[in-house]
Design an enzyme around this catalytic site. Structure first.
Site, PDB file in Angstrom:
ATOM      1  N   ASP A  56       1.085 -18.369   9.020  1.00 26.71           N
ATOM      2  CA  ASP A  56      -0.391 -18.153   8.693  1.00 26.71           C
ATOM      3  C   ASP A  56      -0.414 -18.163   7.135  1.00 26.71           C
ATOM      4  O   ASP A  56      -1.550 -17.777   6.591  1.00 26.71           O
ATOM      5  CB  ASP A  56      -0.793 -17.007   9.408  1.00 26.71           C
ATOM      6  CG  ASP A  56       0.199 -15.462   9.182  1.00 26.71           C
ATOM      7  OD1 ASP A  56       1.149 -15.616   8.192  1.00 26.71           O
ATOM      8  OD2 ASP A  56      -0.430 -14.451   9.564  1.00 26.71           O
ATOM      9  N   SER A  57       0.463 -18.204   6.493  1.00 24.88           N
ATOM     10  CA  SER A  57       0.507 -18.492   4.969  1.00 24.88           C
ATOM     11  C   SER A  57      -0.425 -19.736   4.556  1.00 24.88           C
ATOM     12  O   SER A  57      -0.862 -19.762   3.560  1.00 24.88           O
ATOM     13  CB  SER A  57       1.688 -18.670   4.290  1.00 24.88           C
ATOM     14  OG  SER A  57       2.737 -19.719   5.092  1.00 24.88           O
ATOM     15  N   ASP A  95       2.925 -19.036  14.041  1.00 22.35           N
ATOM     16  CA  ASP A  95       2.716 -17.741  13.701  1.00 22.35           C
ATOM     17  C   ASP A  95       1.500 -17.321  14.659  1.00 22.35           C
ATOM     18  O   ASP A  95       0.691 -18.214  14.869  1.00 22.35           O
ATOM     19  CB  ASP A  95       2.325 -17.490  12.204  1.00 22.35           C
ATOM     20  CG  ASP A  95       3.150 -16.899  11.475  1.00 22.35           C
ATOM     21  OD1 ASP A  95       3.848 -15.974  11.683  1.00 22.35           O
ATOM     22  OD2 ASP A  95       3.038 -16.901  10.186  1.00 22.35           O
ATOM     23  N   LYS A 124       5.808 -16.335  16.376  1.00 24.79           N
ATOM     24  CA  LYS A 124       6.308 -15.169  15.391  1.00 24.79           C
ATOM     25  C   LYS A 124       5.164 -14.216  15.398  1.00 24.79           C
ATOM     26  O   LYS A 124       4.087 -14.551  15.431  1.00 24.79           O
ATOM     27  CB  LYS A 124       6.722 -15.696  13.884  1.00 24.79           C
ATOM     28  CG  LYS A 124       6.993 -14.608  12.946  1.00 24.79           C
ATOM     29  CD  LYS A 124       7.704 -15.079  11.682  1.00 24.79           C
ATOM     30  CE  LYS A 124       6.551 -15.910  10.738  1.00 24.79           C
ATOM     31  NZ  LYS A 124       5.823 -14.933  10.225  1.00 24.79           N
ATOM     32  N   GLU A 126       4.233 -10.118  13.504  1.00 23.33           N
ATOM     33  CA  GLU A 126       4.555  -9.173  12.497  1.00 23.33           C
ATOM     34  C   GLU A 126       4.388  -7.822  13.312  1.00 23.33           C
ATOM     35  O   GLU A 126       3.514  -7.729  13.938  1.00 23.33           O
ATOM     36  CB  GLU A 126       3.434  -9.284  11.518  1.00 23.33           C
ATOM     37  CG  GLU A 126       3.589 -10.472  10.672  1.00 23.33           C
ATOM     38  CD  GLU A 126       2.515 -10.525   9.297  1.00 23.33           C
ATOM     39  OE1 GLU A 126       2.238  -9.379   8.924  1.00 23.33           O
ATOM     40  OE2 GLU A 126       2.476 -11.479   8.748  1.00 23.33           O
ATOM     41  N   GLU A 193      11.323  -9.555   5.557  1.00 24.51           N
ATOM     42  CA  GLU A 193      10.341 -10.061   4.319  1.00 24.51           C
ATOM     43  C   GLU A 193      10.522  -8.861   3.140  1.00 24.51           C
ATOM     44  O   GLU A 193      10.263  -7.826   3.487  1.00 24.51           O
ATOM     45  CB  GLU A 193       9.175 -10.608   4.566  1.00 24.51           C
ATOM     46  CG  GLU A 193       8.669 -10.683   3.309  1.00 24.51           C
ATOM     47  CD  GLU A 193       7.166 -11.829   3.508  1.00 24.51           C
ATOM     48  OE1 GLU A 193       6.677 -11.962   4.689  1.00 24.51           O
ATOM     49  OE2 GLU A 193       6.491 -12.051   2.498  1.00 24.51           O
TER      50      GLU A 193
HETATM   51  O1  KIV Z   1       3.322 -17.313   6.930  1.00 22.53           O
HETATM   52  C1  KIV Z   1       4.297 -17.441   6.457  1.00 22.53           C
HETATM   53  O2  KIV Z   1       4.542 -18.836   6.131  1.00 22.53           O
HETATM   54  C2  KIV Z   1       5.462 -16.511   6.622  1.00 22.53           C
HETATM   55  C3  KIV Z   1       6.750 -16.981   5.908  1.00 22.53           C
HETATM   56  C4  KIV Z   1       6.486 -16.549   4.585  1.00 22.53           C
HETATM   57  C5  KIV Z   1       7.660 -16.044   6.416  1.00 22.53           C
HETATM   58  O3  KIV Z   1       5.622 -15.665   7.570  1.00 22.53           O
END
Ligand code: KIV
Length: 276
Positions: A56-57, A95, A124, A126, A193
């Site tokens: 989600d970056s 994500d 993934k 959080e 992280e």
């Molecule tokens: O969203 C993302 O790219 C991430 C990485 C920085 C681990 O969670």
């Protein structure tokens, strides 16, 4: 039809969860990068990356937001689909965006969408102890899960900024506990992280599943970075754990190959990329 059987004889068979578990057992560092589109995905796959994350970056590096909070499930699906088309080797993780997994049923519905529409092989999310029920629910339905702990960018407004986590003993103990409990709940991978080296080492040595670090020091089972950071595309200040691989490379493919080689040989992260 039985693509899995055909893949067994390949020189570079596609990575799956068993490959990642085997790499941990053999102490072979797992090289991971983010990607958000087919062209870059093809490039990082060719460079030998083991795992690609549609993170989600993308809210920050593609959409231009200051945080990952505005990203939606539809955004991740769009990018994950394009990345999936280009991968032949790397394992694809997508994500789960902010608030897309606040209840078990909602999490399951969205994880299924990421896998069916986005072609992700793992999702993934959080969270620490607060997400145990969610991880358990997904694992019970055979959804592969990566649990992201330490600095959790989706909580930036709650925690008041991007900072190192687990520096004091109580916080470190709690994080170690969360990692173990998430693993017991069914997480297949832990992503850690922005934590001190020592904590990275403790989590990796006490978890049975692979622990991938970003700013978690050299003693974890694999490393991940945001692709645009290593290629020098990100403008302005970057986190301490970032290393630019493009300046010394002839082209983006060579930069990604250099990143993979540095992770595999444990030359990245160096002391200047780590927290104490
Ligand atoms: O969203 C993302 O790219 C991430 C990485 C920085 C681990 O969670």
């Amino acid at each position: 039809m039985y693509a899995q059987l055909k893949q067994r004889g390949m020189r570079r068979p596609p990575v799956n969860v068993s490959t990642l578990a085997r790499m941990k057992k053999d102490s072979e560092p797992i090289a991971c990068l983010t990607a958000y589109d087919a062209s870059f995905a093809r490039l990082v796959d060719r460079a030998g990356v083991d795992l690609v994350l549609v993170g989600d970056s993308l809210g920050m590096v593609i959409q231009g937001h200051d945080t990952t909070v505005p990203v939606t499930v539809d955004h991740i699906i769009y990018h994950s689909k394009t990345v999936a088309r280009a991968l032949t080797h790397a394992f694809l993780v997508a994500d789960m965006p902010f608030m897309s997994y606040s209840e078990p049923e909602q999490a399951l519905d969205n994880a299924v969408r990421l896998m069916q529409e986005g072609a992700a092989m793992m999702v993934k999310l959080e969270g620490g102890m607060g997400q145990l029920k969610i991880v358990e629910h997904l694992a019970r339905h055979d959804i592969p899960v990566c649990a992201h702990i330490g600095l959790r960018p989706q909580s930036v407004h709650k925690i008041g900024g991007f900072k190192v986590h687990g520096r004091d003993a109580a916080q470190a103990e709690e994080m170690l506990n969360s990692a173990r409990r998430l693993e017991d709940a069914g997480a297949d991978v832990v992503l850690l992280e922005c934590v001190p080296n020592e904590l990275g080492m403790a989590v990796a040595s006490q978890c049975r599943v692979p622990v991938i670090g970003i700013g978690a020091g050299p003693h974890v089972d694999g490393q991940i970075l945001v692709l645009y950071d290593i290629l020098g595309i990100t403008q302005g200040p970057v986190p301490k754990f970032v290393r630019n691989f493009i300046d010394a490379a002839a082209n983006p493919l060579a930069a990604c190959e250099a990143y993979v080689a540095a992770v595999k040989s444990r030359q990245y992260p160096a002391p200047e990329h780590c927290f104490s």
